[in-house]
Structure formats: structure tokens, C-alpha cells
Design a protein around this motif. Structure first.
Motif, short mmCIF file in Angstrom:
data_model
loop_
_atom_site.label_atom_id
_atom_site.label_comp_id
_atom_site.label_asym_id
_atom_site.label_seq_id
_atom_site.Cartn_x
_atom_site.Cartn_y
_atom_site.Cartn_z
N MET A 34 -8.59 -0.09 9.89
CA MET A 34 -8.27 -0.78 9.58
C MET A 34 -8.01 -2.19 9.48
N THR A 35 -9.18 -3.46 9.27
CA THR A 35 -8.42 -5.13 10.03
C THR A 35 -7.90 -5.26 8.41
N TYR A 36 -6.75 -5.55 9.06
CA TYR A 36 -6.23 -6.65 7.64
C TYR A 36 -6.36 -8.22 6.91
N ASN A 37 -6.48 -7.78 5.32
CA ASN A 37 -7.95 -8.70 4.65
C ASN A 37 -6.89 -10.46 4.40
N LYS A 38 -6.92 -10.56 3.99
CA LYS A 38 -6.40 -12.18 4.21
C LYS A 38 -6.91 -12.57 2.84
N GLU A 39 -6.87 -12.51 2.45
CA GLU A 39 -7.24 -12.40 1.21
C GLU A 39 -7.03 -11.69 0.37
N ASN A 40 -5.96 -10.30 0.49
CA ASN A 40 -5.57 -9.34 -0.36
C ASN A 40 -4.50 -10.06 -0.87
N ILE A 41 -4.28 -9.77 -2.21
CA ILE A 41 -3.47 -9.91 -3.41
C ILE A 41 -1.57 -10.66 -3.24
N PHE A 42 -1.77 -9.83 -2.88
CA PHE A 42 -0.51 -10.51 -2.26
C PHE A 42 -0.58 -11.36 -0.79
N ALA A 43 -1.07 -11.45 -0.27
CA ALA A 43 -1.53 -12.44 1.52
C ALA A 43 -1.33 -14.02 0.31
N LYS A 44 -2.28 -13.65 -0.65
CA LYS A 44 -2.80 -14.61 -1.88
C LYS A 44 -0.95 -15.30 -2.56
N ILE A 45 -0.20 -14.24 -2.59
CA ILE A 45 1.75 -14.41 -3.34
C ILE A 45 1.64 -15.50 -2.71
N ILE A 46 1.89 -15.19 -1.37
CA ILE A 46 2.54 -15.28 -0.09
C ILE A 46 2.51 -17.34 0.14
N LYS A 47 1.20 -16.59 0.13
CA LYS A 47 0.77 -18.63 -0.10
C LYS A 47 0.18 -19.34 -1.03
N GLY A 48 0.84 -18.80 -1.90
CA GLY A 48 0.95 -19.79 -3.44
C GLY A 48 -0.47 -19.70 -4.02
N LYS A 49 -1.54 -19.11 -3.98
CA LYS A 49 -2.62 -19.18 -4.45
C LYS A 49 -2.63 -17.85 -5.21
N ALA A 50 -1.61 -17.07 -5.65
CA ALA A 50 -2.18 -16.41 -6.71
C ALA A 50 -0.58 -16.16 -7.14
N ASP A 51 -0.06 -15.91 -8.82
CA ASP A 51 1.04 -16.16 -9.50
C ASP A 51 1.20 -15.21 -9.40
N CYS A 52 3.28 -15.01 -9.22
CA CYS A 52 4.03 -13.86 -9.32
C CYS A 52 5.49 -14.42 -10.07
N VAL A 53 6.28 -13.12 -10.81
CA VAL A 53 7.29 -13.71 -11.16
C VAL A 53 8.78 -13.84 -9.63
N LYS A 54 8.87 -14.04 -9.50
CA LYS A 54 9.62 -13.82 -8.37
C LYS A 54 10.96 -13.93 -8.33
N ILE A 55 11.76 -13.24 -7.34
CA ILE A 55 13.19 -12.09 -7.33
C ILE A 55 13.37 -13.14 -6.62
N LEU A 56 13.17 -12.86 -5.07
CA LEU A 56 14.57 -13.02 -4.18
C LEU A 56 13.43 -13.89 -2.80
N GLU A 57 13.78 -14.61 -2.38
CA GLU A 57 12.88 -15.29 -1.28
C GLU A 57 13.56 -15.73 -0.17
N ASN A 58 13.56 -15.85 1.56
CA ASN A 58 13.66 -16.15 2.65
C ASN A 58 12.21 -16.67 3.35
N ASP A 59 12.27 -16.99 4.49
CA ASP A 59 11.44 -17.07 5.00
C ASP A 59 10.64 -15.77 6.19
N TYR A 60 11.57 -14.80 5.89
CA TYR A 60 11.26 -13.51 5.75
C TYR A 60 10.35 -12.48 4.99
N ILE A 61 10.29 -12.51 3.77
CA ILE A 61 10.69 -12.08 2.78
C ILE A 61 10.60 -12.68 1.26
#
Ligand code: 5GP
Length: 138
Positions: free
Chosen positions: A1-28
Motif C-alpha cells: 500500500m502506498t502512503y496516502n498524503k491526504e490521510n487525516i494525520f498528514a493533514k493535521i501535521i500540515k495544519g489542514k485539519a484541526d487537533c488538540v495538541k499536547i506536544l510538538e517538535n520538529d520530529y513528532i
């Protein structure tokens, strides 16, 4: 299966979908699960396009492990559970439903209603309240 760049977590990383953040840095990035199995159910993802653990570059593992420990410790302080479950599913046969690598960090204790996986959405206000409890201890 090829990685789908439009999956919901990819959108969250890019700021295209909302989430309630806990922790963030350049890697996670860590954020609240929108269908928590118990209050405090947190997700942790690498900022790297991979469905599962098999293609993740080595340098991400240290950051993921460190974040897992910090979040699990904060969850222990916030909810005083007797157990903390850390879970990661690879492939649909293993029960994976979102195809961007992620870890679940879930407080467990007797009497804490453990809901079925991906079953019951909670609104963002509720998630914000739980996130505040965890972030205080990070
Ligand atoms: P999996 O079944 O792939 O291990 O877990 C996917 C998780 O992502 C589930 O626990 C589900 O509740 C959560 N989830 C699905 N869609 C969203 C979303 O849009 N936002 C957030 N924060 N979590 C989601």
C-alpha cells in the motif's frame, strides 16, 4: 500500500485539519484522540510520511520514545491510572484504521470505562479540558 498524503494525520501535521495538541517538535506531534477509549487517550505521530513502523528512519525513534515516556508520565500524574497502555497497530489486519504511523497512549484502571476502538467522538471543548490536565505535567 502506498502512503496516502491526504490521510487525516498528514493533514493535521500540515495544519489542514484541526487537533488538540499536547506536544510538538520538529520530529513528532502529539494530540488528543477524537474518539477516546478512556479520557486522556493521546496519540503520538512522527512528522514523517509512513504508514507503519517498518519504513521509519532511525533518528525518529529516539524522539518518539522520549515523547512516549513524557506523555505516559504526564498521564499517570493527571489521571492516577493503575495502568498506562501504549499501543501501535501495523496494517488493517492488525486493526489499523488511519494509515500514518501512530502510537496510542491510554490511561487504564478498573472502573474507567474502556470504550471500543474508534467508536465515540468527543467535542473539542471536552478534549481541550483533558489536554490541559496532561500538559500541566509534561
Ligand atoms: P488506529 O485504528 O489506526 O490504530 O487508530 C486511529 C485512531 O485515530 C483512532 O483511535 C481514532 O479514534 C483516531 N482518529 C481518527 N480520526 C481522527 C481525527 O480526525 N482526529 C483525531 N484526533 N483522532 C482521530
Amino acid at each position: 500500500m502506498t502512503y496516502n498524503k491526504e490521510n487525516i494525520f498528514a493533514k493535521i501535521i500540515k495544519g489542514k485539519a484541526d487537533c488538540v495538541k499536547i506536544l510538538e517538535n520538529d520530529y513528532i506531534l502529539s494530540f488528543m484522540d477524537v474518539m477516546p477509549q478512556t479520557p486522556g487517550h493521546t496519540l503520538l505521530i512522527p512528522k514523517y510520511d509512513t504508514e507503519d513502523i517498518f519504513n521509519l528512519p532511525e533518528e525518529y525513534f529516539t524522539f518518539l520514545m522520549d515523547a512516549k515516556k513524557r506523555i505516559a508520565r504526564a498521564i499517570k500524574k493527571a489521571y492516577e491510572p493503575t495502568g498506562v497502555m501504549i499501543m501501535q497497530l501495523n496494517g488493517k489486519e492488525a486493526g489499523q484504521t488511519v494509515f500514518h504511523l501512530h502510537f496510542h497512549i491510554i490511561p487504564r484502571k478498573d472502573g474507567l470505562n474502556y470504550k471500543f476502538h474508534s467508536s465515540d467522538p468527543v467535542n473539542f471543548n471536552e478534549l481541550e479540558k483533558e489536554a490541559e490536565k496532561i500538559k500541566k505535567w509534561l
